[in-house]
Scaffold this motif. Structure first.
Motif, PDB file in Angstrom:
ATOM      1  N   LEU A 117     -10.460  -5.831 -12.183  1.00  0.00           N
ATOM      2  CA  LEU A 117     -10.911  -4.807 -11.238  1.00  0.00           C
ATOM      3  C   LEU A 117     -11.030  -5.332  -9.806  1.00  0.00           C
ATOM      4  N   PRO A 118     -11.550  -6.560  -9.581  1.00  0.00           N
ATOM      5  CA  PRO A 118     -11.685  -7.040  -8.196  1.00  0.00           C
ATOM      6  C   PRO A 118     -10.363  -7.139  -7.443  1.00  0.00           C
ATOM      7  N   GLN A 119      -9.249  -7.269  -8.162  1.00  0.00           N
ATOM      8  CA  GLN A 119      -7.961  -7.428  -7.500  1.00  0.00           C
ATOM      9  C   GLN A 119      -7.507  -6.140  -6.823  1.00  0.00           C
ATOM     10  N   PHE A 120      -8.127  -5.031  -7.171  1.00  0.00           N
ATOM     11  CA  PHE A 120      -7.765  -3.748  -6.584  1.00  0.00           C
ATOM     12  C   PHE A 120      -8.761  -3.305  -5.513  1.00  0.00           C
ATOM     13  N   ILE A 121      -9.662  -4.199  -5.158  1.00  0.00           N
ATOM     14  CA  ILE A 121     -10.673  -3.898  -4.142  1.00  0.00           C
ATOM     15  C   ILE A 121     -10.280  -4.547  -2.823  1.00  0.00           C
ATOM     16  N   ASP A 122     -10.309  -3.774  -1.761  1.00  0.00           N
ATOM     17  CA  ASP A 122      -9.984  -4.257  -0.428  1.00  0.00           C
ATOM     18  C   ASP A 122     -11.213  -4.081   0.461  1.00  0.00           C
ATOM     19  N   PRO A 123     -11.919  -5.179   0.780  1.00  0.00           N
ATOM     20  CA  PRO A 123     -13.117  -5.058   1.610  1.00  0.00           C
ATOM     21  C   PRO A 123     -12.863  -4.357   2.941  1.00  0.00           C
ATOM     22  N   GLY A 124     -11.620  -4.389   3.418  1.00  0.00           N
ATOM     23  CA  GLY A 124     -11.305  -3.743   4.681  1.00  0.00           C
ATOM     24  C   GLY A 124     -11.267  -2.227   4.604  1.00  0.00           C
ATOM     25  N   ARG A 125     -11.301  -1.672   3.382  1.00  0.00           N
ATOM     26  CA  ARG A 125     -11.238  -0.217   3.214  1.00  0.00           C
ATOM     27  C   ARG A 125     -12.598   0.400   2.955  1.00  0.00           C
ATOM     28  N   GLY A 126     -13.657  -0.357   3.171  1.00  0.00           N
ATOM     29  CA  GLY A 126     -14.981   0.218   2.997  1.00  0.00           C
ATOM     30  C   GLY A 126     -15.855  -0.617   2.081  1.00  0.00           C
ATOM     31  N   GLU A 127     -16.969  -0.035   1.693  1.00  0.00           N
ATOM     32  CA  GLU A 127     -17.965  -0.742   0.906  1.00  0.00           C
ATOM     33  C   GLU A 127     -17.392  -1.142  -0.455  1.00  0.00           C
ATOM     34  N   VAL A 128     -17.575  -2.416  -0.804  1.00  0.00           N
ATOM     35  CA  VAL A 128     -17.052  -2.945  -2.060  1.00  0.00           C
ATOM     36  C   VAL A 128     -17.695  -2.255  -3.258  1.00  0.00           C
ATOM     37  N   LEU A 129     -18.994  -2.008  -3.183  1.00  0.00           N
ATOM     38  CA  LEU A 129     -19.699  -1.358  -4.289  1.00  0.00           C
ATOM     39  C   LEU A 129     -19.119   0.020  -4.576  1.00  0.00           C
ATOM     40  N   ALA A 130     -18.876   0.803  -3.530  1.00  0.00           N
ATOM     41  CA  ALA A 130     -18.325   2.143  -3.715  1.00  0.00           C
ATOM     42  C   ALA A 130     -16.929   2.086  -4.321  1.00  0.00           C
ATOM     43  N   GLN A 131     -16.101   1.154  -3.855  1.00  0.00           N
ATOM     44  CA  GLN A 131     -14.753   1.010  -4.412  1.00  0.00           C
ATOM     45  C   GLN A 131     -14.812   0.613  -5.888  1.00  0.00           C
ATOM     46  N   SER A 132     -15.749  -0.265  -6.235  1.00  0.00           N
ATOM     47  CA  SER A 132     -15.893  -0.697  -7.627  1.00  0.00           C
ATOM     48  C   SER A 132     -16.254   0.482  -8.526  1.00  0.00           C
ATOM     49  N   LEU A 133     -17.162   1.324  -8.048  1.00  0.00           N
ATOM     50  CA  LEU A 133     -17.585   2.482  -8.840  1.00  0.00           C
ATOM     51  C   LEU A 133     -16.452   3.492  -8.989  1.00  0.00           C
ATOM     52  N   VAL A 134     -15.679   3.688  -7.936  1.00  0.00           N
ATOM     53  CA  VAL A 134     -14.548   4.623  -8.004  1.00  0.00           C
ATOM     54  C   VAL A 134     -13.510   4.118  -8.998  1.00  0.00           C
ATOM     55  N   LEU A 135     -13.149   2.843  -8.890  1.00  0.00           N
ATOM     56  CA  LEU A 135     -12.162   2.278  -9.810  1.00  0.00           C
ATOM     57  C   LEU A 135     -12.679   2.289 -11.245  1.00  0.00           C
ATOM     58  N   GLY A 136     -13.948   1.973 -11.413  1.00  0.00           N
ATOM     59  CA  GLY A 136     -14.531   2.015 -12.749  1.00  0.00           C
ATOM     60  C   GLY A 136     -14.501   3.412 -13.335  1.00  0.00           C
ATOM     61  N   SER A 137     -14.746   4.410 -12.496  1.00  0.00           N
ATOM     62  CA  SER A 137     -14.700   5.801 -12.964  1.00  0.00           C
ATOM     63  C   SER A 137     -13.289   6.194 -13.394  1.00  0.00           C
TER      64      SER A 137
END
Length: 211
Positions: A135-155
């Motif tokens: 999952l972390p490989q699909f997170i881009d800190p430059g696109r916003g809050e990491v926590l929010a991206q993690s929750l979206v991808l997890g969903s």
């Protein structure tokens, strides 16, 4: 928010994972075949709760980890690619077993079905590694809050897994009957899933070199 390309790629990865035989699929299929589709769906509800627990824990853990150690991306990418190769080998190796093998099991109550589905998912190393390594490989800190991206991808992962597993639970009996006399189809199933996983592993490794 992750972009559409990342969401689609992660959805494909989640699809590859849910279609690969593992503890969750084996438990859901075995219950659906021995006790009926409704038992499989009740078990799936417990599995879904396990996904939510993993998603929340991983989201907060990933956030803290990436803020403390930015270079963790590379280590996670390599670990994820190696694990995908391992899963691919498990599907492709000779003597692999199909999860749709009919077995006789005692009937359990709805409460026990739910609890066992939940525990099966929590103890599933495949899901743990997916959330912590892939999952972390699909997170881009430059696109916003990491926590929010993690929750979206997890969903996204939960939605894909629940949808596919629900279909598997409903159709398990019919699929088991079809595959019982068709060993060739079982072989095709394993090789298809193994090839997809190996391809994803190569893609992760190549993307890692480019970054």
């Amino acid at each position: 928010m992750p972009d559409i390309e990342h969401l689609f790629a992660f959805a494909l990865l989640a699809l590859g994972f849910v279609l690969t035989p593992g503890p969750n699929m084996i438990y859901l299929v075995s219950r659906s075949i021995s006790q009926g589709p409704m038992a499989g769906l009740v078990s799936l509800a417990g599995v879904a709760l396990g996904f939510v627990v993993y998603m929340v824990c991983a989201a907060f853990g990933i956030t803290a980890l990436l803020m403390a150690v930015p270079y963790t991306y590379d280590a996670l990418r390599v670990g994820g690619a190696l694990y995908l190769l391992y899963l691919g080998w498990q599907a492709l190796r000779p003597g692999g077993r199909s999860p749709f093998q009919v077995r006789s099991l005692p009937k359990d109550s709805a409460r026990k079905l739910f609890a066992m589905g939940f525990l099966t998912n929590l103890l599933n190393p495949k899901i743990a590694v997916m959330y912590l390594s892939l999952l972390p490989q699909f997170i881009d800190p430059g696109r916003g809050e990491v926590l929010a991206q993690s929750l979206v991808l997890g969903s996204v992962q939960i939605a894909v897994s629940i949808s596919v597993n629900a279909l598997i639970a409903l159709l398990a009996g019919s699929v088991a009957t079809m595959l019982a006399g068709r060993p060739t189809w079982q072989l095709v199933q394993r090789w298809l899933m193994g090839t997809v996983l190996v391809g994803l592993a190569v893609k992760l490794a190549v993307d890692g070199r480019k970054s």
